[in-house]
Design an enzyme around this catalytic site. Structure first.
Site, PDB file in Angstrom:
ATOM      1  N   HIS A   1      -1.169   0.999  -9.864  1.00 25.06           N
ATOM      2  CA  HIS A   1      -1.886   0.034  -9.011  1.00 25.06           C
ATOM      3  C   HIS A   1      -2.484  -1.096  -9.860  1.00 25.06           C
ATOM      4  CE1 HIS A   1      -4.084  -0.447  -4.920  1.00 25.06           C
ATOM      5  NE2 HIS A   1      -3.921  -1.608  -5.498  1.00 25.06           N
TER       6      HIS A   1
ATOM      7  N   ARG B   1       0.848  -1.188   0.000  1.00 22.75           N
ATOM      8  CA  ARG B   1       0.000   0.000   0.000  1.00 22.75           C
ATOM      9  C   ARG B   1       0.890   1.247   0.000  1.00 22.75           C
ATOM     10  NH1 ARG B   1      -3.550  -2.437  -1.846  1.00 22.75           N
ATOM     11  NH2 ARG B   1      -5.554  -2.979  -0.941  1.00 22.75           N
TER      12      ARG B   1
HETATM   13  P1  NDP Z   1      -1.761 -11.798   4.009  1.00 22.38           P
HETATM   14  O1  NDP Z   1      -2.659 -11.311   5.079  1.00 22.38           O
HETATM   15  O2  NDP Z   1      -1.976 -13.169   3.442  1.00 22.38           O
HETATM   16  O3  NDP Z   1      -0.244 -11.767   4.523  1.00 22.38           O
HETATM   17  C1  NDP Z   1       0.280 -10.698   5.233  1.00 22.38           C
HETATM   18  C2  NDP Z   1       1.710 -11.012   5.618  1.00 22.38           C
HETATM   19  O4  NDP Z   1       2.267  -9.855   6.259  1.00 22.38           O
HETATM   20  C3  NDP Z   1       1.815 -12.163   6.606  1.00 22.38           C
HETATM   21  O5  NDP Z   1       2.960 -12.949   6.333  1.00 22.38           O
HETATM   22  C4  NDP Z   1       1.989 -11.448   7.943  1.00 22.38           C
HETATM   23  O6  NDP Z   1       2.694 -12.196   8.918  1.00 22.38           O
HETATM   24  C5  NDP Z   1       2.805 -10.256   7.516  1.00 22.38           C
HETATM   25  N1  NDP Z   1       2.679  -9.171   8.485  1.00 22.38           N
HETATM   26  C6  NDP Z   1       1.574  -8.477   8.854  1.00 22.38           C
HETATM   27  N2  NDP Z   1       1.867  -7.583   9.808  1.00 22.38           N
HETATM   28  C7  NDP Z   1       3.184  -7.714  10.052  1.00 22.38           C
HETATM   29  C8  NDP Z   1       4.080  -7.077  10.948  1.00 22.38           C
HETATM   30  N3  NDP Z   1       3.677  -6.124  11.794  1.00 22.38           N
HETATM   31  N4  NDP Z   1       5.374  -7.472  10.948  1.00 22.38           N
HETATM   32  C9  NDP Z   1       5.804  -8.448  10.117  1.00 22.38           C
HETATM   33  N5  NDP Z   1       5.005  -9.088   9.225  1.00 22.38           N
HETATM   34  C10 NDP Z   1       3.711  -8.722   9.205  1.00 22.38           C
HETATM   35  O7  NDP Z   1      -1.788 -10.704   2.850  1.00 22.38           O
HETATM   36  P2  NDP Z   1      -1.592 -10.916   1.280  1.00 22.38           P
HETATM   37  O8  NDP Z   1      -0.270 -11.553   1.063  1.00 22.38           O
HETATM   38  O9  NDP Z   1      -2.775 -11.569   0.688  1.00 22.38           O
HETATM   39  O10 NDP Z   1      -1.608  -9.400   0.758  1.00 22.38           O
HETATM   40  C11 NDP Z   1      -0.687  -8.437   1.237  1.00 22.38           C
HETATM   41  C12 NDP Z   1      -1.098  -7.050   0.777  1.00 22.38           C
HETATM   42  O11 NDP Z   1      -0.842  -6.876  -0.621  1.00 22.38           O
HETATM   43  C13 NDP Z   1      -2.576  -6.708   0.896  1.00 22.38           C
HETATM   44  O12 NDP Z   1      -2.938  -6.404   2.212  1.00 22.38           O
HETATM   45  C14 NDP Z   1      -2.696  -5.502  -0.036  1.00 22.38           C
HETATM   46  O13 NDP Z   1      -2.426  -4.320   0.680  1.00 22.38           O
HETATM   47  C15 NDP Z   1      -1.590  -5.737  -1.055  1.00 22.38           C
HETATM   48  N6  NDP Z   1      -2.133  -5.998  -2.402  1.00 22.38           N
HETATM   49  C16 NDP Z   1      -1.747  -5.182  -3.420  1.00 22.38           C
HETATM   50  C17 NDP Z   1      -2.194  -5.408  -4.691  1.00 22.38           C
HETATM   51  C18 NDP Z   1      -1.723  -4.571  -5.826  1.00 22.38           C
HETATM   52  O14 NDP Z   1      -2.224  -4.732  -6.947  1.00 22.38           O
HETATM   53  N7  NDP Z   1      -0.768  -3.678  -5.630  1.00 22.38           N
HETATM   54  C19 NDP Z   1      -3.123  -6.501  -4.996  1.00 22.38           C
HETATM   55  C20 NDP Z   1      -3.460  -7.306  -3.861  1.00 22.38           C
HETATM   56  C21 NDP Z   1      -2.983  -7.050  -2.599  1.00 22.38           C
HETATM   57  P3  NDP Z   1       2.094 -13.575   9.493  1.00 22.38           P
HETATM   58  O15 NDP Z   1       2.209 -14.567   8.359  1.00 22.38           O
HETATM   59  O16 NDP Z   1       3.005 -13.911  10.616  1.00 22.38           O
HETATM   60  O17 NDP Z   1       0.673 -13.307   9.888  1.00 22.38           O
HETATM   61  C1  OXD Z   2      -6.080  -5.457  -3.576  1.00 18.45           C
HETATM   62  C2  OXD Z   2      -5.585  -4.444  -4.494  1.00 18.45           C
HETATM   63  O1  OXD Z   2      -5.959  -5.272  -2.374  1.00 18.45           O
HETATM   64  O2  OXD Z   2      -5.944  -4.474  -5.685  1.00 18.45           O
HETATM   65  O3  OXD Z   2      -6.597  -6.481  -4.051  1.00 18.45           O
HETATM   66  O4  OXD Z   2      -4.794  -3.589  -4.095  1.00 18.45           O
END
Ligand code: NDP
Ligand code: OXD
Length: 307
Positions: free
Chosen positions: A270, A222
């Site tokens: 994005h 983000r």
């Molecule tokens: P998940 O919820 O599956 O994974 C999040 C990961 O981040 C987990 O490994 C989690 O750790 C880790 N995490 C969260 N908080 C912390 C912290 N404080 N310190 C260390 N690690 C942390 O999310 P996704 O992988 O599905 O998606 C990630 C993000 O990608 C979304 O939230 C969105 O913002 C972004 N996104 C962007 C898109 C784009 O087109 N640019 C499209 C889709 C998503 P743990 O495994 O230990 O819980």
């Molecule tokens: C999502 C994105 O969160 O598109 O799926 O950013």
């Protein structure tokens, strides 16, 4: 019982048709044209306007139309007690991994430099960049697949998560000290974290000072993960060598934003991983059936954790 699609920035009619094509028995309505708000049990939302989610007294679940839920959880009108879910499916994960690998390889093999030089008619052979270690911040649905694919290409891959992970080919790190340790070994940092109170502003000057000099930054999490004012100074100082950014504090990126004109910063609008209507429709129908049967959604979100 009905599903309300609340997505003022896009035309939800295609999604509504895709849901109906899977299950004609599901009543789908497109906000703001909701016949009977009492009938709405599920909402699917993306950039929903204030107040929209509080209009349904019998709402049981709200799903983000994408993988990120920061926009939902920040909504003061998200009703308490309603389950929160998100949409993730293999194609969405694969798109993100492709983006991350493409950005890393374009940087490492100097494709952007050579494209600029081609436009000037210049033939200047140079070897690929030396560093081969990629640190992935976030090892969730998206981050762990990106990490696995980078490892599959032979790169050294490090990964940072909140809880410890044991993933093949990925050296795991946790906690603040773990992030600094990982950064100090990284030639590329990839941010695939969710936006939470703990991760907001995490891509900032102290982290850029900790990475290997000339590190490449990829942010597809983000926009608010990055302290934008810290990026150009980190590039000027040589802490970072370049950046590929898909997400921004303000989207669309304002026309006068300094990132547009900086050749070291590669901007994409994005698009790293875009939710496909048909895949989303299948996911929504599956969640609808799960809720109807008293089961949890496929990808539940913890309000407490923030992701
Ligand atoms: P998940 O919820 O599956 O994974 C999040 C990961 O981040 C987990 O490994 C989690 O750790 C880790 N995490 C969260 N908080 C912390 C912290 N404080 N310190 C260390 N690690 C942390 O999310 P996704 O992988 O599905 O998606 C990630 C993000 O990608 C979304 O939230 C969105 O913002 C972004 N996104 C962007 C898109 C784009 O087109 N640019 C499209 C889709 C998503 P743990 O495994 O230990 O819980
Ligand atoms: C999502 C994105 O969160 O598109 O799926 O950013």
């Amino acid at each position: 019982m009905s599903i309300a699609l609340i997505m003022p920035e896009r035309n939800p009619r295609g999604l509504a048709s895709a849901i109906r094509a899977i299950d004609q028995g599901i009543r789908v309505e497109c906000w703001p044209h909701i016949g009977d708000p009492d009938q709405v049990r599920m909402a699917v939302a993306w950039h929903q306007p204030g107040g929209a989610l509080s209009a349904f007294p019998n709402l049981e679940i709200v799903s983000s139309f994408g993988a990120g839920v920061d926009g939902l959880l920040a909504d003061p009108d998200l009703p308490a007690g309603v389950a929160v879910a998100r949409i993730v499916y293999p194609g969405l994960v694969a798109q993100m991994s492709e983006y991350v690998v493409a950005a890393w390889l374009a940087w490492r093999r100097r494709f952007w430099e050579f494209a600029r030089e081609q436009s000037q008619g210049r033939w200047t052979p140079r070897p690929h960049r030396a560093g081969d270690t990629v640190g992935v911040m976030g090892l969730g649905e998206l981050g762990r697949d990106s990490a696995a694919r980078l490892a599959g290409l032979g790169y050294r891959v490090l990964g940072w998560s909140r809880t410890p992970k044991d993933l093949p080919g990925v050296e795991g790190f946790t906690g603040e000290a773990g992030l600094a340790d990982m950064a100090g070994q990284s030639d590329c940092l990839v941010c695939l974290l969710p936006l939470t109170a703990q991760t907001r502003g995490i891509l900032c000057a102290p982290l850029f000072e900790a990475v290997r000099p000339g590190c490449f930054l990829i942010n597809a999490g983000r926009g608010a993960h990055l302290v934008e004012a810290d990026l150009i100074p980190a590039l000027d100082a040589g802490c970072l060598g370049g950046a590929c950014l898909d997400v921004f504090g303000e989207e669309p990126l304002p026309a006068d934003h300094p990132f547009w004109g900086d050749a070291r910063i590669h901007v994409t609008p994005h698009v790293a991983s875009m939710t496909d209507e048909n895949a989303a429709a299948e996911h929504i129908v599956e969640d609808w059936r799960r809720i109807r049967d008293g089961r949890p959604p496929a990808h539940p979100v913890s309000r407490e954790r923030g992701y």
